[in-house]
Enzyme design. Structure first.
Site, short mmCIF file in Angstrom:
data_model
loop_
_atom_site.label_atom_id
_atom_site.label_comp_id
_atom_site.label_asym_id
_atom_site.label_seq_id
_atom_site.Cartn_x
_atom_site.Cartn_y
_atom_site.Cartn_z
N LYS A 85 13.44 75.79 38.99
CA LYS A 85 12.60 74.67 39.40
C LYS A 85 12.14 74.86 40.85
O LYS A 85 12.91 75.35 41.69
CB LYS A 85 13.41 73.38 39.26
CG LYS A 85 12.61 72.09 39.41
CD LYS A 85 13.51 70.87 39.17
CE LYS A 85 12.75 69.56 39.29
NZ LYS A 85 13.63 68.38 39.03
N SER A 160 11.73 64.98 35.92
CA SER A 160 10.84 65.79 36.71
C SER A 160 10.93 67.30 36.46
O SER A 160 10.03 68.03 36.83
CB SER A 160 11.14 65.55 38.19
OG SER A 160 12.44 66.00 38.52
N SER A 184 16.40 63.82 35.39
CA SER A 184 15.33 64.82 35.49
C SER A 184 15.61 66.16 34.79
O SER A 184 14.71 66.98 34.68
CB SER A 184 14.99 65.10 36.95
OG SER A 184 14.18 64.07 37.46
#
Lengths: 499, 482
Positions: A85, A160, A184
């Site tokens: 990420k 996210s 997330s």
């Protein structure tokens, strides 16, 4: 795309790792195959912000050399291409948090998790898309554009960590790292039909994770099955002297928990989780899964989980408060975006931040600054801390009776693109099942347990007690053995056809 | 004009003498090229995290114990949020809600006697960087070397009433902190900085007046001037029927006046909240005890001990213990030569004289205890006499010469050869026969004359005591013979 290549990238991370060890395939072949797939698919899904073609190829050669020299024998994932990420710092590689304000930020150091991955022979293939600064549930707040759900590109992948979930689901990576502040990792895993683990707070070092809310953030893995996730978790877990909130006293070997055995496991289902707001198909799927575990020898019963109704409000007050402070350092002075329009210092601050941050981030920083401001601190921030303590007590009480808590990961399957941001309150409320886990620092796993009529995957969540990762892993693995993993029909952007 | 009373409270920032910074392993050394003493942690790069330097806690505890504070055994850090380029995280990690020390006191002494000043609290925090304005390029640059240097802030109660009390308080603090070794307290280098909160009120008034906060004084003298200036300014305002505005003012020592920096209205809301990246600090009884047991002897105890143990006059003990450097020098030298009175004399007389001549602070002394003790022992063993010793001491003080080498090289050692001394004296008496007669008739001056002549002949390298003895011997013998 050759049949061979497609099959290769559909393998599990552990299977590929084993083939690499047994020299059935070279690291370079695996990495090249993965890069080919990304090249063909990523314009359809946009899982990545940065794709590391040259770096990954060079890295493949280095890892191969180590393997040929007999090193990395204890690393089951050595040589396996994976994704990170874009809020986790990677030395010499752009780390943007999907924000304009960090569009050109290149860290000078690796996050501890990256050091650990490198030591275990991982090949990082790219940095994945996300909601800006991990604020959002859809990956639509990214400065670099949204990510599409591989199961249906008209839907969001969740967020996210939507880029990481989509990459794993679309077979653009064998596994990925995400971060989970209020769901997330678990929620996008659920929307994209993959598995994600949010470890106990303090299990994985946060050093190098660009903070959203420090007391809630935790890095964790996403994979196409429980075993891959667990193998990745084992690599990244462990005490880190650079993170004062990391915990030193636990055993971090999880692979041994991969057994199909839930006999006598006490599973609690919070009644409140199944009331209004929960989609009927999701509910049915979750209860079916509970039934499966029951049939395998677990005891399953409903109970009342205290204070759960206030979790979302408490979460948003605390997360936004910490975020307003954590994100203040992005001021256009030292790195990242600086406005070209300024006359004096205040202008540099005001304009860089106004132009550099997106709306959702500004929204949350405003809430955060407000709840911490003098005269409001007690009414909001302090009250939220009290609620947090009550939620903790609620969980503590529950874990006196149960080994794990079972429930949905999200109230519904992935919404369509553009639906959520128009109704932010609804979006915030959809975090209902995930945020309390972060407030209490507990471990949780989300894994697929079915597909709804729209053809979108449904996720089930197991919550464990502090450092009770092994319990939730055992339950998830046992369920997975009965349910299996469903693949989406993947597209190639060149043809728009299924492949 | 009415009679006014000045009410003063101090916030003193002290840089701790740890080797590394508060949250990372960078050096705390003063100076260094800009941005060479920093790392991703102290420059607040995204994703970095603080790790508490245990020594900072111990120094803060030590300061708290010496100032008679209650130690907060579960204390924690808070974030103070504000934007400024010298603060790269845009928040300062400090302590608001649970500072490490509270409710202390310290005794000061001024011309009007002894007085106790309350300590409200001591908290730990990180220092910020420094902005440097480049007038040539007309731009401002940032140096992060000081970023993350550990500080304690010592907040007094508003117990002081005059500049004299403030200076006495600061000198006492400085001495205590230096004795503890927690800080070098160099105002010029900014390792001790004091902000003054001052208000005036009519004598007898119950309520405090409106206070101002004064910053930017870099010497005790400047502090005294700033207090005097601000006291007058506030009294004038009141006398003219105006109001004192609560504000922060900046002292300009060159202009001998202060300027308003910001008023209370535009005071910032720092939005303090608990620092989530650092767990609370638990100070166990055992840890507290350990720090307590390591507390060094402080000035007051040391003074008493010098009087008792070494039989040093109270005045001398006061001077020597008044500067840690002198006390250290004294004790280390005594440890070498075991001659406390001699050491005390060398410090009180020759050292003080040279410091004054050279316009030096005692802290700037660079000669070593071993050099001084060698000198003392050489006098004691009769290797050199006191006149020569003074000359050698100057060389030690200025050039750090080794006294033994120096004496040998310059042939300053005393002639200890009795035979040579005796023949020299006999020669001189022979050349001055009148002296014997004078001695006989009771003119003791005659003896002094011979001793002086002998010393001259020996180029000052003889032991005057021994010369005396020999001269007396010869005279007495001559007297008997006749």
């Amino acid at each position: 795309m050759s049949q061979n290549l497609k099959d290769l990238t559909s393998l599990s991370a552990l299977t590929l790792g084993k083939m690499i060890k047994e020299k059935e395939i070279s690291v370079k072949e695996a990495v090249s195959a993965q890069l080919d797939v990304i090249r063909q698919r990523d314009s359809a899904y946009h899982s990545y912000i940065t794709i590391l073609e040259e770096e990954a190829i060079a890295r493949a050669a280095a890892v191969q050399k180590q393997l040929d020299a007999g090193e990395l024998m204890d690393s089951p994932l050595a040589g396996v291409p994976m994704a990170v990420k874009d809020n986790i710092c990677t030395r010499d590689i752009k780390t943007t948090c999907a924000s304009k304000i960090l569009y050109n930020f290149i860290p000078t150091y690796d996050a501890t998790v990256i050091e650990r991955l490198k030591k275990s022979g991982a090949v990082i293939i790219g940095k994945t898309n996300m909601d800006e600064f991990a604020m959002g549930s859809t990956t639509e707040t990214s400065y670099f554009g949204d990510t599409k759900n591989p199961w249906n590109t008209a839907h969001v992948p969740g967020g996210s960590s939507g880029g990481s979930a989509a990459a794993v689901s679309a077979e653009e990576a064998f596994y990925a790292l995400g971060s989970d502040t209020g769901g997330s990792i678990r929620q996008p895993a659920s929307y994209c039909g993959v598995t994600g683990i949010k470890p106990t707070y303090g299990t994985v070092s946060r050093y190098g994770l660009i903070a959203y809310a420090s007391s809630l953030d935790q890095i964790g893995p996403l994979g196409r099955n429980v075993s891959d996730c667990v193998a990745a978790l084992e690599v990244i877990s462990g005490h880190d002297a650079k993170d004062s909130t990391s915990v030193n006293t636990q055993s971090y070997s999880y692979l041994q928990a991969l057994t199909e055995d839930v006999k006598g496991m006490r599973i609690g289902i919070p009644k409140g989780y199944f009331e209004a707001g929960l989609d009927a198909e999701v509910k049915e799927s979750i209860l079916n899964a509970a039934q499966v575990l029951k049939s395998k020898g677990a005891t399953v019963e409903e109970f009342d989980l205290d204070a759960v109704d206030f979790a979302v409000s408490s979460y948003y007050v605390i997360a936004c408060a910490e975020a307003s402070s954590n994100l203040s350092r992005f001021d256009g002075v030292k790195y990242g975006y600086r406005t070209p329009h300024f006359d004096g210092l205040q202008d540099v601050y005001k304009n860089s931040r106004s132009e550099g941050f997106g709306n959702e981030v500004k929204h949350r920083m405003m809430i955060g600054a407000f709840v911490l401001s003098s005269g409001y601190y007690d009414a909001f921030y302090n009250k939220a801390l009290k609620v947090r303590a009550l939620i903790n007590q609620g969980f503590q009480k529950a874990f006196e009776k149960y080994d794990i808590i079972l429930g949905p990961t999200a109230p519904q399957t992935a919404p369509g693109l553009g639906e959520s941001l128009s109704d932010p309150l609804k979006m915030y409320l959809s975090d209902i099942y995930t945020v309390s886990v972060n407030l209490s620092g507990l471990p949780a796993i989300s894994l697929p347990c079915g597909v709804d009529k729209k053809g979108l995957p449904i996720g089930i969540q197991f919550i464990g007690k502090h450092f009770g990762e092994k319990d939730i892993i055992r339950a998830a693995y046992s369920l997975e053995q009965s349910i299996g993993y469903a693949r989406p029909s993947l597209q190639s952007s060149a043809t728009g056809k299924e492949v | 004009m009415k009679a006014y009373e000045t009410v003063i409270g101090l916030e003193v920032h002290v840089e701790l003498a740890t080797k590394s910074k508060i949250f990372c392993s960078c050096t705390t050394q003063f100076g260094g090229d800009p941005n060479t003493h920093c790392c991703p942690v102290c420059t607040g790069m995204p994703g970095t995290l603080p790790v508490m330097n245990r020594q900072v806690v111990e120094y803060a505890i030590a300061a708290g114990l010496a100032l008679d504070c209650t130690i907060t055994q579960k204390c924690k850090f808070d974030r103070k949020n504000y934007f400024y380029p010298d603060l790269p995280k845009a928040y300062q990690v400090s302590q608001l809600y649970l500072p490490i020390c509270r409710n202390g006191k310290v005794e000061i002494e001024t011309s009007s006697g002894k007085k106790s000043i309350g300590i409200h609290e001591i908290h730990m925090e990180e220092d910020a960087g420094k902005l440097i304005h480049d007038p040539w390029e007309d731009c401002t640059l940032v140096d992060y070397n000081r970023c993350g240097v550990p500080l304690i802030e010592i907040v007094s109660e508003p117990d002081m009433r005059s500049a004299e009390e403030v200076v006495a308080y600061l000198e006492k603090l400085k001495l205590i902190l230096q004795y503890l070794g927690v800080s070098d307290c160099k105002m010029q280098e900014g390792s001790l900085r004091a902000d003054i909160n001052l208000s005036v009120r009519e004598v007898g008034a119950k309520e405090f007046g409106t206070r101002t906060e004064m910053k930017n004084m870099n010497s005790f003298k400047a502090i005294a001037r700033a207090i005097e200036g601000e006291r007058k300014r506030q009294i004038e305002l009141i006398e003219f029927g105006k109001k004192v505005i609560q504000e922060t003012r900046r002292w300009d020592d060159n202009k001998d006046t202060s300027f308003a920096m910001r008023s209370k209205e535009d005071a910032q809301d720092y939005r303090y909240f608990p620092e989530p990246d650092l767990p609370p600090i638990e100070i166990s009884d055992a840890w507290l005890h350990e720090v307590k047991s390591r507390q060094p002897e402080l000035r007051d105890e040391k003074m008493l001990r010098y009087e008792k143990e070494f039989d040093i006059p109270a005045y001398d003990a006061g001077i020597i213990t008044g500067v840690k450097k002198l006390a250290d020098l004294f004790e280390e030298t005594v440890a070498f030569c075991h001659k406390p009175k001699e050491v005390s004399n060398w410090i009180m007389v020759e050292t003080m004289r040279l410091l004054k001549d050279q316009e030096m602070e005692a802290e700037a002394i660079t000669f070593t205890p071993s050099q001084l003790s060698k000198l003392i022992l050489m006098v004691d063993n009769g290797k050199i006499n006191r006149t020569v010793a003074k000359e050698v001491f100057e060389k030690i003080f200025m050039e750090h010469v080794d006294p033994e080498d120096y004496v040998e090289k310059h042939n300053l050692g005393m002639v200890s050869d009795d035979g040579l001394l005796r023949t020299t004296i006999e020669k001189i008496i022979e050349a001055n026969p009148q002296s014997v007669a004078d001695y006989k008739s009771g003119k003791t001056k005659a003896m002094g004359f011979i001793v002086g002549q002998t010393m001259k002949e020996m180029k000052g390298k003889a032991d005057p005591g021994r010369i005396n003895e020999i001269v007396k011997e010869i005279f007495d013998l001559n007297t008997l013979e006749r």
